[in-house]
Design a protein around this motif. Structure first.
Motif, PDB file in Angstrom:
ATOM      1  N   LEU A  82      46.414  17.498  17.644  1.00  0.00           N
ATOM      2  CA  LEU A  82      46.900  18.836  17.944  1.00  0.00           C
ATOM      3  C   LEU A  82      47.688  18.803  19.251  1.00  0.00           C
ATOM      4  O   LEU A  82      47.241  18.287  20.271  1.00  0.00           O
ATOM      5  CB  LEU A  82      45.723  19.813  18.072  1.00  0.00           C
ATOM      6  CG  LEU A  82      45.011  20.180  16.757  1.00  0.00           C
ATOM      7  CD1 LEU A  82      43.783  21.030  17.031  1.00  0.00           C
ATOM      8  CD2 LEU A  82      45.975  20.904  15.819  1.00  0.00           C
ATOM      9  N   THR A  83      48.908  19.381  19.183  1.00  0.00           N
ATOM     10  CA  THR A  83      49.839  19.292  20.296  1.00  0.00           C
ATOM     11  C   THR A  83      50.500  20.653  20.510  1.00  0.00           C
ATOM     12  O   THR A  83      50.802  21.358  19.542  1.00  0.00           O
ATOM     13  CB  THR A  83      50.935  18.238  20.003  1.00  0.00           C
ATOM     14  OG1 THR A  83      50.303  17.000  19.703  1.00  0.00           O
ATOM     15  CG2 THR A  83      51.873  18.071  21.185  1.00  0.00           C
ATOM     16  N   ASP A  84      50.716  21.033  21.767  1.00  0.00           N
ATOM     17  CA  ASP A  84      51.448  22.267  22.043  1.00  0.00           C
ATOM     18  C   ASP A  84      52.917  22.083  21.685  1.00  0.00           C
ATOM     19  O   ASP A  84      53.577  21.154  22.191  1.00  0.00           O
ATOM     20  CB  ASP A  84      51.336  22.638  23.527  1.00  0.00           C
ATOM     21  CG  ASP A  84      49.963  23.146  23.895  1.00  0.00           C
ATOM     22  OD1 ASP A  84      49.260  23.641  22.997  1.00  0.00           O
ATOM     23  OD2 ASP A  84      49.585  23.033  25.084  1.00  0.00           O
ATOM     24  N   SER A  95      51.163  23.231  10.812  1.00  0.00           N
ATOM     25  CA  SER A  95      49.845  23.110  10.181  1.00  0.00           C
ATOM     26  C   SER A  95      48.923  22.297  11.081  1.00  0.00           C
ATOM     27  O   SER A  95      49.372  21.393  11.799  1.00  0.00           O
ATOM     28  CB  SER A  95      49.959  22.426   8.814  1.00  0.00           C
ATOM     29  OG  SER A  95      48.688  22.119   8.286  1.00  0.00           O
ATOM     30  N   ASN A  96      47.622  22.614  11.017  1.00  0.00           N
ATOM     31  CA  ASN A  96      46.626  21.824  11.732  1.00  0.00           C
ATOM     32  C   ASN A  96      46.037  20.724  10.863  1.00  0.00           C
ATOM     33  O   ASN A  96      45.568  19.702  11.374  1.00  0.00           O
ATOM     34  CB  ASN A  96      45.501  22.721  12.241  1.00  0.00           C
ATOM     35  CG  ASN A  96      45.970  23.661  13.341  1.00  0.00           C
ATOM     36  OD1 ASN A  96      47.025  23.438  13.939  1.00  0.00           O
ATOM     37  ND2 ASN A  96      45.188  24.709  13.611  1.00  0.00           N
ATOM     38  N   LYS A 120      58.373  15.141  21.783  1.00  0.00           N
ATOM     39  CA  LYS A 120      56.959  14.960  21.424  1.00  0.00           C
ATOM     40  C   LYS A 120      56.758  14.248  20.082  1.00  0.00           C
ATOM     41  O   LYS A 120      55.649  13.786  19.793  1.00  0.00           O
ATOM     42  CB  LYS A 120      56.266  16.326  21.408  1.00  0.00           C
ATOM     43  CG  LYS A 120      56.176  16.945  22.788  1.00  0.00           C
ATOM     44  CD  LYS A 120      55.483  18.297  22.774  1.00  0.00           C
ATOM     45  CE  LYS A 120      55.401  18.866  24.200  1.00  0.00           C
ATOM     46  NZ  LYS A 120      54.718  20.184  24.237  1.00  0.00           N
ATOM     47  N   ALA A 121      57.825  14.128  19.288  1.00  0.00           N
ATOM     48  CA  ALA A 121      57.670  13.484  17.984  1.00  0.00           C
ATOM     49  C   ALA A 121      58.144  12.039  17.970  1.00  0.00           C
ATOM     50  O   ALA A 121      58.085  11.378  16.936  1.00  0.00           O
ATOM     51  CB  ALA A 121      58.434  14.279  16.919  1.00  0.00           C
ATOM     52  N   VAL A 122      58.626  11.538  19.111  1.00  0.00           N
ATOM     53  CA  VAL A 122      59.178  10.183  19.148  1.00  0.00           C
ATOM     54  C   VAL A 122      58.145   9.166  18.659  1.00  0.00           C
ATOM     55  O   VAL A 122      57.008   9.120  19.147  1.00  0.00           O
ATOM     56  CB  VAL A 122      59.650   9.815  20.568  1.00  0.00           C
ATOM     57  CG1 VAL A 122      59.991   8.328  20.657  1.00  0.00           C
ATOM     58  CG2 VAL A 122      60.867  10.646  20.948  1.00  0.00           C
ATOM     59  N   PHE A 174      59.873  29.332  19.214  1.00  0.00           N
ATOM     60  CA  PHE A 174      58.768  30.244  18.884  1.00  0.00           C
ATOM     61  C   PHE A 174      57.747  30.181  20.010  1.00  0.00           C
ATOM     62  O   PHE A 174      57.812  29.304  20.899  1.00  0.00           O
ATOM     63  CB  PHE A 174      58.133  29.867  17.544  1.00  0.00           C
ATOM     64  CG  PHE A 174      57.916  28.383  17.360  1.00  0.00           C
ATOM     65  CD1 PHE A 174      56.739  27.770  17.804  1.00  0.00           C
ATOM     66  CD2 PHE A 174      58.901  27.585  16.778  1.00  0.00           C
ATOM     67  CE1 PHE A 174      56.541  26.411  17.656  1.00  0.00           C
ATOM     68  CE2 PHE A 174      58.709  26.228  16.623  1.00  0.00           C
ATOM     69  CZ  PHE A 174      57.529  25.626  17.066  1.00  0.00           C
ATOM     70  N   ASP A 175      56.803  31.108  20.000  1.00  0.00           N
ATOM     71  CA  ASP A 175      55.743  31.086  21.006  1.00  0.00           C
ATOM     72  C   ASP A 175      54.947  29.794  20.893  1.00  0.00           C
ATOM     73  O   ASP A 175      54.681  29.311  19.780  1.00  0.00           O
ATOM     74  CB  ASP A 175      54.801  32.282  20.821  1.00  0.00           C
ATOM     75  CG  ASP A 175      55.505  33.603  21.124  1.00  0.00           C
ATOM     76  OD1 ASP A 175      56.503  33.569  21.882  1.00  0.00           O
ATOM     77  OD2 ASP A 175      55.067  34.637  20.594  1.00  0.00           O
ATOM     78  N   THR A 176      54.557  29.243  22.021  1.00  0.00           N
ATOM     79  CA  THR A 176      53.837  27.965  22.031  1.00  0.00           C
ATOM     80  C   THR A 176      52.585  28.054  21.157  1.00  0.00           C
ATOM     81  O   THR A 176      51.787  28.997  21.260  1.00  0.00           O
ATOM     82  CB  THR A 176      53.440  27.586  23.461  1.00  0.00           C
ATOM     83  OG1 THR A 176      54.624  27.479  24.253  1.00  0.00           O
ATOM     84  CG2 THR A 176      52.680  26.267  23.488  1.00  0.00           C
ATOM     85  N   GLN A 177      52.465  27.052  20.278  1.00  0.00           N
ATOM     86  CA  GLN A 177      51.303  26.971  19.379  1.00  0.00           C
ATOM     87  C   GLN A 177      50.826  25.538  19.317  1.00  0.00           C
ATOM     88  O   GLN A 177      51.582  24.604  19.555  1.00  0.00           O
ATOM     89  CB  GLN A 177      51.693  27.426  17.963  1.00  0.00           C
ATOM     90  CG  GLN A 177      52.197  28.844  17.878  1.00  0.00           C
ATOM     91  CD  GLN A 177      52.461  29.249  16.425  1.00  0.00           C
ATOM     92  OE1 GLN A 177      51.765  28.803  15.519  1.00  0.00           O
ATOM     93  NE2 GLN A 177      53.460  30.096  16.222  1.00  0.00           N
ATOM     94  N   LYS A 178      49.565  25.354  18.948  1.00  0.00           N
ATOM     95  CA  LYS A 178      49.037  24.019  18.729  1.00  0.00           C
ATOM     96  C   LYS A 178      49.205  23.666  17.250  1.00  0.00           C
ATOM     97  O   LYS A 178      48.938  24.481  16.369  1.00  0.00           O
ATOM     98  CB  LYS A 178      47.559  23.936  19.113  1.00  0.00           C
ATOM     99  CG  LYS A 178      47.333  23.944  20.628  1.00  0.00           C
ATOM    100  CD  LYS A 178      45.898  23.610  20.963  1.00  0.00           C
ATOM    101  CE  LYS A 178      45.657  23.587  22.461  1.00  0.00           C
ATOM    102  NZ  LYS A 178      46.429  22.514  23.117  1.00  0.00           N
ATOM    103  N   ALA A 179      49.668  22.444  17.010  1.00  0.00           N
ATOM    104  CA  ALA A 179      49.829  21.969  15.637  1.00  0.00           C
ATOM    105  C   ALA A 179      49.839  20.450  15.648  1.00  0.00           C
ATOM    106  O   ALA A 179      50.225  19.815  16.628  1.00  0.00           O
ATOM    107  CB  ALA A 179      51.125  22.497  15.035  1.00  0.00           C
ATOM    108  N   GLN A 180      49.383  19.861  14.522  1.00  0.00           N
ATOM    109  CA  GLN A 180      49.484  18.416  14.364  1.00  0.00           C
ATOM    110  C   GLN A 180      50.604  18.050  13.389  1.00  0.00           C
ATOM    111  O   GLN A 180      51.250  17.020  13.554  1.00  0.00           O
ATOM    112  CB  GLN A 180      48.165  17.826  13.858  1.00  0.00           C
ATOM    113  CG  GLN A 180      48.234  16.303  13.669  1.00  0.00           C
ATOM    114  CD  GLN A 180      46.927  15.685  13.248  1.00  0.00           C
ATOM    115  OE1 GLN A 180      45.855  16.280  13.458  1.00  0.00           O
ATOM    116  NE2 GLN A 180      46.970  14.495  12.645  1.00  0.00           N
TER     117      GLN A 180
END
Length: 774
Positions: A680-682, A709-710, A624-626, A740-746
């Motif tokens: 924001l991405t899971d 962080s958002n 997801k960071a590519v 870790f548990d799925t979280q949304k973050a940018q």
């Protein structure tokens, strides 16, 4: 007619198998001799070896040369071939002596009823016999009896001679000791490759390996060190003086006599190296009085730098000691050349030593470099007085070269150019092509080596004569040599792996006429040699078959192009993607493979529609960071920038070669960076790719932490891995994965803590190749 012209000629010979009706057609492409002969002419007819074949000999030299092939037939076929002193009518090998032929040259004529070998001396006979071995089926090298072999060779005429007189291999037996039996085995194999010089590196900081009767402590003390073989070479502690030293060994003078005599029977000259004035901590540990400080020191267990415990150049007793040592050495080695090392002397103690300062004043020397020149010149006069020639590494040029000295140029070709310009003989052995302690395949697939990359194809490119040399300079080039330093080579099996097949490439580079050398042709003959190695139980490297990849990244398109190759120019490489099986349905590789999504490439060399050798497998993870923006809170070191801004998120992983351009590194400092995912991405895991190679002070981080962080301002930690320091002698690639548990973050912030200092107090690196976000 030149050999390259002859290779086009469609001469052939029909011979029939003794146990089938099948016909075998011989052409010149079937003659797979290494090194390639100077000229070869194929003729009609053939010679067949049978149990009634005899060797017609007229002296002991011919008998000795014959015995090599007699022994091979006895082992492989069970025949006891005879030697006779009366010339038979047919089915025999005969020898002729000719004064009109070079010292190591030979002429080989094979006819229906007789094989004739013409030479001037023993080496020529020997090399003709070795050529006969390679003309015979590969089974001649078998260590057990074989059946149903037709021992036939085609009629031909070979005229052959070496291009260079010095064709050598250096074995470092100081860093790791190798038994006498292995040395003799290596001598056999040198002769097989028409190599004529074995250079034994008998003395270094980590071990003194030759018995000197006048100075028994050299082996009682200097031949053994504290065993730290479980630690990386450059990560070993300095032993205490009273620690028990158990690792090591040495050759008695009787061992040396046996080795030298055995080498002489194989046409090989053994050149001893007795290091001076540096690389002698093992001698200083034995006799501290010959150093400037006269301070007791232990024999180092591993890497040592700088090398300051060196012989004192101001004391007369130092020169008396060295002359005594060399007298005993020269009595054991009849070699024309005596190697004195002369490299990497850190002269710190000479600058403050009262004896050295007095010597400089008395001899009107302006610098410690001139003092080293005085040292070498003095030893050269002594060696010359005994009818020998001093040879040393190219550092002996510093401060002025001794008049009769020969230079071994290892730091590239500069030393050889300079020495030959001054009228001195040189042996070329540049690290770029001749250091067999370098890797010969991808580091990820190879045993531990010192570093550098010298595959067999690069060794084959070596030419001792530099293009810029004048004709007069070229006359001073004696030849070339491979060097196998043994810091990381601890076993005979590993030693063999590093030598073969690179020694075959070097043998052709030093023997065959330069215009006839061709990598495509050589590589086709190399496969036949591999079969011979297998019969001889040689643990040769198959690295030339190993498939490697070159990857190009298109940052704007987030696509990659993967090119596959190995060292062989005509290779049948096939590949599959993802879960497909590598079988006859695999895709034939013809052009770079384009990838735009997570994919695994598996590839192999194919022969007869079947995969052979090591399977190449590499996964390219489109996480997801590519291609996302990376903000460096603590910037990487300028020496290891990787691909700079895109490095951590460019899909391409680093290898065990930390110079491969895919690594970013931090010296002493911690790594701290933030990835901006744009929105924001899971996310549920972050993986940090790292390397550990403690020798060059590359260590795993002691802690890895991930924060999310958002807004890019307020971060919360979602996981941390603590990894205390552990001693490690290997190169390891490791992903530190924090789930870790799925979280949304940018924004994803990743920290990696640097160890900071080694056990010995040196600065440490952390190396990171990719941060994978899932």
């Amino acid at each position: 007619m030149k050999l390259k012209v002859l290779l086009i000629v469609a001469l052939s010979l029909v011979i029939f198998s003794c146990n089938t009706n099948e016909t075998k057609v011989f052409t010149e492409s079937d003659i797979q001799v290494i090194p390639k002969p100077e000229t070869l002419k194929l003729k009609e007819g053939h010679f067949k070896f049978t149990e009634n074949t005899v060797f017609y000999v007229t002296d002991d030299i011919q008998l000795r040369a014959s015995q090599i092939l007699i022994d091979r037939f006895k082992t492989a076929q069970g025949w006891d071939l005879k030697t006779v002193k009366t010339q038979p009518k047919s089915n025999f090998i005969q020898f002729k002596t000719s004064e009109n032929i070079g010292k190591e040259a030979y002429k080989l004529i094979v006819e229906n009823d007789v094989i004739t070998i013409e030479s001037k001396g023993y080496n020529g006979l020997l090399y003709a016999i070795q050529t006969l071995r390679q003309l015979l089926p590969t089974a001649i090298e078998s260590q057990t009896k074989v059946a149903d072999i037709n021992w036939v060779i085609p009629n031909l005429e070979i005229t052959d001679k070496p291009r260079f007189q010095w064709r050598g291999l250096m074995l470092d037996v100081s860093r790791h000791f190798f038994q006498k039996e292995y040395i003799k085995k290596t001598i056999d194999r040198l002769a097989y490759h028409k190599m004529n010089t074995l250079h034994l590196h008998l003395v270094d900081d980590q071990g003194w390996r030759i018995e000197i009767k006048k100075y028994p402590k050299l082996t009682e003390v200097g031949a053994f060190r504290v065993d730290q073989e479980d630690k990386p070479w450059n990560g070993r502690y300095t032993p205490e003086l009273d620690e028990k030293a158990t690792y090591g060994g040495f050759y008695t003078q009787e061992d040396i006599k046996e080795i030298v005599a055995y080498a002489e029977s194989r046409g090989v000259t053994v050149v001893p190296e007795i290091e001076m004035p540096a690389h002698v901590t093992s001698a200083i540990a034995s006799y501290p009085e010959f150093s400037c400080l006269e301070k007791p020191v232990p024999v180092p267990s591993g890497g040592l730098w700088p090398i300051t415990d060196i012989y004192c150049a101001g004391k007369e007793s130092t020169f008396e000691f060295l002359e005594d040592v060399l007298v005993e050495v020269m009595a054991l080695f009849p070699s024309k050349y005596i190697h004195v090392g002369g490299d990497e002397a850190t002269k710190t103690n000479w600058k403050t030593c009262a004896h050295c300062k007095k010597r400089m004043k008395d001899e009107k020397l302006k610098s410690v470099e001139e003092l080293q020149s005085y040292f070498i010149k003095r030893m050269e006069r002594f060696i010359s007085s005994k009818g020998r020639v001093l040879i040393g590494w190219d550092e002996i040029l510093e401060g002025g070269l001794a008049p009769g000295a020969t230079v071994m140029s290892w730091r590239g070709v500069k030393g050889g150019l300079e020495a030959s310009e001054q009228g001195h003989d040189v042996v070329m052995t540049p690290g770029s092509h001749c250091y067999f302690d370098h890797y010969q395949g991808p580091m990820d697939t190879e045993p531990k080596a010192w570093g550098g990359y010298s595959p067999v194809s690069k060794v084959y490119q070596f030419d001792p004569i530099v293009d810029t040399m004048s004709d007069e300079q070229a006359k001073h080039v004696l030849g070339g040599q491979a060097n196998l330093w043994s810091e990381y080579v601890t076993t005979e099996s590993h030693s063999e792996y590093m030598i073969y097949p690179r020694i075959a490439a070097l043998s052709e580079a030093l023997w065959s006429p330069k215009p006839s050398r061709n990598w495509v042709n050589f590589s086709s003959r190399l496969e036949n040699l591999f079969k011979r190695y297998e019969h001889q139980n040689i643990n040769y490297a198959k690295s030339a078959y190993t498939i490697t990849s070159e990857t190009e990244v298109n940052d704007s398109m987030n696509t990659i192009s993967v090119a596959l190759k190995n060292e062989f120019p005509v290779a049948d490489i096939r590949y599959v993607l993802n879960e497909s099986s590598l079988d006859e349905a695999a895709i034939k590789y013809t052009k770079p493979i384009e990838i735009n999504s997570t994919s695994t490439i598996k590839a192999s060399l194919f022969k007869d529609n079947k995969p052979v050798g090591k399977v190449f497998e590499k996964t390219f993870n489109y996480h997801k960071a590519v291609g996302k923006k990376v903000i460096y809170n603590i910037k990487y070191h300028d020496s290891y920038k990787g691909k700079e801004a895109s490095n951590m998120v460019n899909i391409v992983r680093g290898t065990k070669n930390f110079h491969d351009g895919q690594w970013q590194a931090w010296l002493v400092k911690d790594m701290d960076l933030t990835i901006d995912l744009d929105e924001l991405t899971d996310v549920s895991s972050v993986s940090v790719g790292t390397m550990e190679s403690q020798g060059p002070s590359i260590y795993f981080p002691t802690q890895v932490e991930v924060l999310l962080s958002n807004d890019g301002k307020t971060f919360s930690s979602v996981g941390k891995i603590d990894r205390p320091f552990e001693s490690n002698a290997n190169i390891i690639l490791k992903d530190f994965v924090i789930g870790f548990d799925t979280q949304k973050a940018q924004f994803i912030r990743v920290k990696a803590k640097n160890l900071g200092k080694t056990e010995r107090g040196g600065a440490t690196w952390i190396f990171i190749d990719e941060i994978i976000v899932q």
